[in-house]
Design an enzyme around this catalytic site. Structure first.
Site, PDB file in Angstrom:
ATOM      1  N   ARG A  69      22.079  -2.977  36.757  1.00  0.00           N
ATOM      2  CA  ARG A  69      21.512  -4.163  37.400  1.00  0.00           C
ATOM      3  C   ARG A  69      21.586  -5.310  36.409  1.00  0.00           C
ATOM      4  NH1 ARG A  69      15.472  -3.776  37.747  1.00  0.00           N
ATOM      5  NH2 ARG A  69      15.643  -5.291  36.059  1.00  0.00           N
ATOM      6  N   HIS A 115      14.967  -7.641  38.217  1.00  0.00           N
ATOM      7  CA  HIS A 115      14.681  -6.978  39.502  1.00  0.00           C
ATOM      8  C   HIS A 115      14.784  -7.984  40.647  1.00  0.00           C
ATOM      9  CE1 HIS A 115      12.641  -4.776  42.641  1.00  0.00           C
ATOM     10  NE2 HIS A 115      11.624  -5.599  42.622  1.00  0.00           N
ATOM     11  N   TYR A 141      11.547  -5.876  28.927  1.00  0.00           N
ATOM     12  CA  TYR A 141      11.765  -4.435  28.860  1.00  0.00           C
ATOM     13  C   TYR A 141      13.188  -4.016  28.521  1.00  0.00           C
ATOM     14  CZ  TYR A 141      12.964  -5.500  33.754  1.00  0.00           C
ATOM     15  OH  TYR A 141      13.483  -6.057  34.885  1.00  0.00           O
TER      16      TYR A 141
END
Lengths: 328, 355
Positions: free
Chosen positions: B251, B255, B264
């Site tokens: 990805r 998100h 993160y």
């Protein structure tokens, strides 16, 4: 010959048979519903008669069962699924609330899901824990679901047939303590449709409102009251959603007093909703505040104590006695 | 069991991998996929831009995962079903759903803006893995009807931790349902890395536990994806049951636009994956094969630009959905309690107009 004495389980079985005969898209599946015929024998002989493509056992997973039903309904079938016991339906809750109930709305009516979720429901059978929950409030609180609870064997047959033909998902709550009581059932005589309550007993003095397993209890209470000179009417809701407000309010306006009877715990319950509606809409007809007789707000008790928990005719009559008779 | 061997047909530099199990699709077919990849990438960029402009509430981009999106749509035949998640807008568009209708969910207009029955594309699921049992149901129904319909169900690595993932795969295997499960392992479930979801040797390896064939594929190689997915679709259509596929991908964006990926993961990791970009790889391959020249590239870019413009125009109009529709679809028949509430709202709206 269509009128015959049947147990409620047999009436339900007959409804499934007749629906499967009438409509090839009706399929039945769940846990142990195949060769065993269901733990309450409601699906007895269906696999034998209709083949295992029409009535089949699934892996033991309630969310998967409900999800499978949703997909099959999207592809032309009318699934009737069995949750083995009320409290064993909870793993399916996400599928029921997030998808089964919402699919028609989120797709603007383009995807309708004619699924019937049969739930052996409520207590009074001395069942061990997790086998006796009255879970109707969870479903009734969920928009998109139709919630049906038959009290008689004739309704068990007629309402299940209607539920299977219904265009929207139906939660069908079968009072398991009546599975093996025998009553006259005439399958050729149609019962009133889903959404219509029935006055089971006319009464002048007060109205008892009940559904499912609480209807016979309310009728027993009315019998007792009659011996004491008090004339109680009993309304059987038959479906919780839609709620037949018209019939209930008409009865309560006539009598001026009402007690709502339900086996489920009372806090934030269907009984509470009914009592509130009567209060809002019949205030000037009421001689006393509406009372509720429900289970206690406790987890379902162990078998040796359940009789203390369940609404009894005596407890109902105590509530009737408290309807301010002296002040009129 | 032995670890699954990754299927890759085109290397990140565009050279052919020479896999001994699957043949490289013909250049003409790959050129079609390249067109779709460019279109998908442009769609992702445009949708993200529309969030910044306030036209969309949020957009979970499949930037970096376009090969999975394109392959999932490409391998299905007429009548087959796709079950997408919220990150699979590009796949839905590639299946023929109107791009604006796909984005209505995220524009605040209505939950599902397209007709799932028309294109056999299910509503995009937001509760993880819950669409997978539905996919099995559609497939099982098709099998009972004697149709050779195949269902392709998409989910991500995070969804493999959900109970419905397990139940769906088990049901599909037991019923021999014609479903292909494609797990896009993009390494993160919002912020939580794969290592916190599973310590299995691979997600594809879970197929063994359900008794179904599985494959681990380079998720940024559209050639490998279409080859392996195509085989799984043929097997399902032929009555040989379900397949689990894991696409190894990444990805590239956060998100959603509301997420901050820097909290993160390291930039270095993102940079490393950029090197394996699905478009860059296929472009290099087609260039070297001589089937993609400057003129063709311009035409492809122009076509993608048209899709983006269509999306921009479609979502720039201020639309006010009809409040009466709130009550219209909840039940098929009349619902007395909703009728009363609809009247209440209508009266409020009338009063607003007159005040």
């Amino acid at each position: 010959m269509t009128a015959t004495k049947l147990t409620m389980a047999q009436a339900l079985n007959t409804a499934l048979r007749d629906a499967m005969t009438a409509d090839e898209s009706v399929v039945v599946f769940g846990e142990d519903v195949g060769p065993l015929g269901g733990v309450f024998r409601v699906t007895d002989g269906l696999t034998e008669t209709f083949g295992e493509q029409r009535c089949f056992d699934t892996p033991l997973a309630e969310s998967g069962i409900a999800g499978l039903a949703i997909g099959m309904a999207m592809n032309g079938f009318r699934p009737v699924i069995e949750m083995q016991f009320d409290a064993f339906a909870y793993p399916a809750f996400e599928q029921i609330t997030s998808h089964l109930a919402k699919m028609a709305n989120r797709t603007r009516g383009r995807v309708r899901l004619p699924v019937v979720v049969r739930v052996p429901y409520a207590g009074g059978i001395g069942g061990v824990e997790h086998h006796c929950d009255s879970s109707e409030a969870y479903y009734a609180h969920t928009p998109g679901l139709t919630v049906v609870a038959p009290a008689t064997n004739a309704d068990a047959y007629g309402l299940l047939r209607a539920a299977i033909e219904h265009p929207d998902p139906v939660i069908f709550l079968e009072p398991k303590r009546h599975y093996f009581t025998r009553e006259e059932v005439d399958t050729a005589t149609p019962v009133p449709p889903i959404g219509q309550a029935v006055v089971r007993r006319e009464g002048r003095d007060a109205t008892l409102v009940a559904y499912g397993p609480s209807v016979p209890v309310a009728l027993a209470a009315a019998e007792l009251a009659a011996t004491e000179g008090r004339d109680l009417g009993v309304v059987d809701l038959r479906s919780i959603v839609p709620f037949d407000e018209e019939t209930v309010l008409a009865q309560v306006r006539r009598t001026g007093r009402a007690v709502v009877v339900a086996e489920a715990q009372g806090f934030a319950s269907v009984a509470s909703e009914i009592a509130a509606r009567i209060g809002e809409r019949c205030f000037h007809h009421l001689e006393a505040p509406v009372r509720r007789v429900t289970g206690f707000d406790i987890p379902y008790p162990p078998p040796k104590l359940e009789r203390h928990h369940l609404p009894s005719p005596d407890r109902i009559l105590d509530a009737v006695d408290a309807l301010q008779w002296d002040e009129t | 069991m032995s670890e699954l061997r990754l299927v890759r047909l085109i290397e990140p530099d565009g050279s052919a991998s020479g896999d001994d199990r699957y043949a490289l699709p013909a250049p003409g077919e790959l050129l079609e996929h390249y067109r779709a990849l460019v279109r998908g990438r442009r769609f992702n960029e445009q949708a993200s831009a529309l969030v910044r402009q306030g036209r969309l509430a949020v957009y979970p981009s499949s930037h970096g995962q376009e090969a999975c999106q394109v392959a999932a749509a490409a391998v299905l035949r007429d009548g087959d079903w796709l079950f997408p998640t919220y990150r699979d807008s590009v796949a839905a568009v590639e299946r023929g759903v109107d791009p604006v209708e796909v984005m209505l969910l995220l524009s605040g207009d209505w939950h599902c803006g397209y007709d799932p029955m028309r294109h056999h594309v299910a509503p995009q699921a937001t509760p993880l893995a819950t669409q997978l049992p539905h996919a099995v149901g559609v497939a099982h129904a098709a099998r009972l009807k004697g149709e050779d319909t195949v269902v392709l169900a998409l989910c991500g690595d995070g969804a493999t931790s959900e109970g419905d993932f397990h139940e769906a795969l088990n049901f599909a295997a037991v019923f021999r349902a014609p479903v292909v499960f494609l797990v896009q392992n993009n390494k993160y479930a919002i912020s939580v890395p794969l290592a916190r979801q599973s310590v299995a040797s691979s997600l594809a390896a879970k197929g063994e536990g359900y008794g179904m064939p599985s494959a681990l594929v380079d998720g940024n190689d559209v050639a490998a994806l279409t080859a392996v997915l195509g085989e799984a679709v043929r097997r399902a259509a032929g009555g040989d049951g379900p397949t689990l596929m894991e696409a190894d991908t990444y990805r590239m964006d956060a998100h959603t636009n509301a997420d901050d990926a820097s909290r993160y993961r390291d930039d270095a990791e993102v940079t490393e994956w950029a090197r394996r970009d699905p478009l860059v790889r296929l472009r290099a391959h087609l260039r070297a094969a001589g089937v993609l020249d400057d003129e063709e590239e311009r035409a492809i870019a122009e076509s993608a630009e048209q899709t983006a413009a269509y999306l921009r125009t479609g979502l720039s109009a201020d639309s006010e959905p009809d409040p009466a529709e709130l009550f219209a679809h909840v039940y098929a028949g009349p619902a007395p309690h909703l009728a009363a509430q609809a009247e209440l709202l209508a009266a409020e709206l009338t009063a607003e107009v007159h005040s």
